[in-house]
Design an enzyme around this catalytic site. Structure first.
Site, PDB file in Angstrom:
ATOM      1  N   SER A 155       0.854  -1.192   0.000  1.00 39.02           N
ATOM      2  CA  SER A 155       0.000   0.000   0.000  1.00 39.02           C
ATOM      3  C   SER A 155       0.882   1.232   0.000  1.00 39.02           C
ATOM      4  CB  SER A 155      -0.867  -0.007   1.262  1.00 39.02           C
ATOM      5  OG  SER A 155      -1.448   1.255   1.471  1.00 39.02           O
ATOM      6  N   TYR A 168      -1.480  -0.845  10.346  1.00 35.54           N
ATOM      7  CA  TYR A 168      -1.612  -0.987   8.891  1.00 35.54           C
ATOM      8  C   TYR A 168      -0.286  -0.717   8.180  1.00 35.54           C
ATOM      9  CZ  TYR A 168      -3.898  -0.925   4.347  1.00 35.54           C
ATOM     10  OH  TYR A 168      -4.277  -1.216   3.055  1.00 35.54           O
TER      11      TYR A 168
END
Ligand code: ADP
Length: 271
Positions: A155, A168
């Site tokens: 990401s 995350y």
């Protein structure tokens, strides 16, 4: 432009004929679109998801449009389940040519406010899910000796550490590093490894989180999704899927899907 798109579809229609493509988290978002696109280009698809009915919907859509797909239930964070899944796929469909390790969960919240189990769950799914699946499928690819390609979903968050992002960003930057190591080891076997770094893409993950701290210029690039979430204009999961397929074709190693998304953002858990 519709003519062009049709022409492009015809050009690429058969390019993944005789390829077996395995996609985790294929029930929704990027995984779903990636499964559909590989299938549209001739591949046989194994669509797994922790949500079996979602995986079945993806497989059904492929089969109804004339393709070949199989749905499996799989929680990628459970190494025993992944072993069973890998064996089942090898037995029933053979060694995959392309493995897309896409299953993931979103997470946002201050570190000290995040329960231990929740933090560990994010690492188990986003990082260890990729590791577990790579272990099983890469071993089979190496043994077969005909190369292949592994795509791991990282990401832009891997480049954007910050408040509320500990779980995350840690999981996604570890995917990035793991993929670099895997690429170095698998190159001699003709197996490519691509790390994909999508920016803010409109999927279920982003629809349940919110983005703040966005400047007015940046705001113009964003479209609002639901109450408090934003996605980059024009960046739906279909576009990411297309870039994944292109990256596999070109054997690219790192794919920053939205490099223009240099947005300082803070993701806060919805109240
Ligand atoms: P994105 O496409 O941005 O990753 P989505 O939430 O739309 O976001 O898709 C993620 C998919 O991954 C969902 O279909 C979800 O069910 C699946 N998923 C989540 N956790 C797991 C898991 N532990 N194992 C397998 N699939 C999972």
């Amino acid at each position: 432009s519709r003519e062009l798109r049709r022409a492009e579809m015809r050009l690429h229609r058969d390019e993944f004929d005789d390829h077996l493509v395995v996609v985790s988290g294929a029930g929704s978002g990027i995984g779903r679109e990636t499964a559909l696109l590989f299938a549209a280009r001739g591949a046989e698809v194994v669509a797994s998801d922790i949500d079996l009915s979602a995986a079945k919907r993806t497989a059904k859509e492929i089969v109804e449009s004339g393709g070949t797909a199989h749905a499996y239930q799989l929680d990628v964070s459970d190494p025993a389940q992944v072993r069973v899944h890998v064996d089942a796929v090898l037995q029933a469909h053979g060694v995959p040519d392309i493995v897309v390790n896409n299953a993931g969960v979103g997470a946002a919240g201050d570190f000290l406010a995040t329960p231990e189990e929740e933090f560990n769950r994010v690492l188990s799914v986003n990082l260890l899910g990729v590791v577990n699946s790579s272990r099983g499928f890469a071993a089979a690819m190496v043994e077969r000796g005909q190369g292949g390609h592994i795509v791991n979903l990282s990401s832009m968050a891997a480049y954007s550490p910050g408040k509320g992002m500990s779980a995350y960003t840690t999981s996604k930057s570890a995917v990035f590093s793991f993929s670099d190591c895997l690429r170095a080891e698998l190159a001699e076997h003709g197996i490519g490894v691509t790390t994909v770094c999508p920016g803010i893409v409109h999927t279920n993950i982003i629809a349940t989180t919110s983005v703040s701290g966005v400047s007015p210029e940046e705001e113009r690039e964003l479209q609002q999704v639901g109450d408090r979430a934003y996605a980059l204009r024009g960046y739906g999961p279909e576009k990411v899927a297309k870039q994944i397929v292109d990256a596999v074709r070109a054997n690219r190693s790192i794919l920053p899907v939205t490099p223009e998304a240099r947005i300082q953002y803070h993701v806060n858990r919805l109240a």
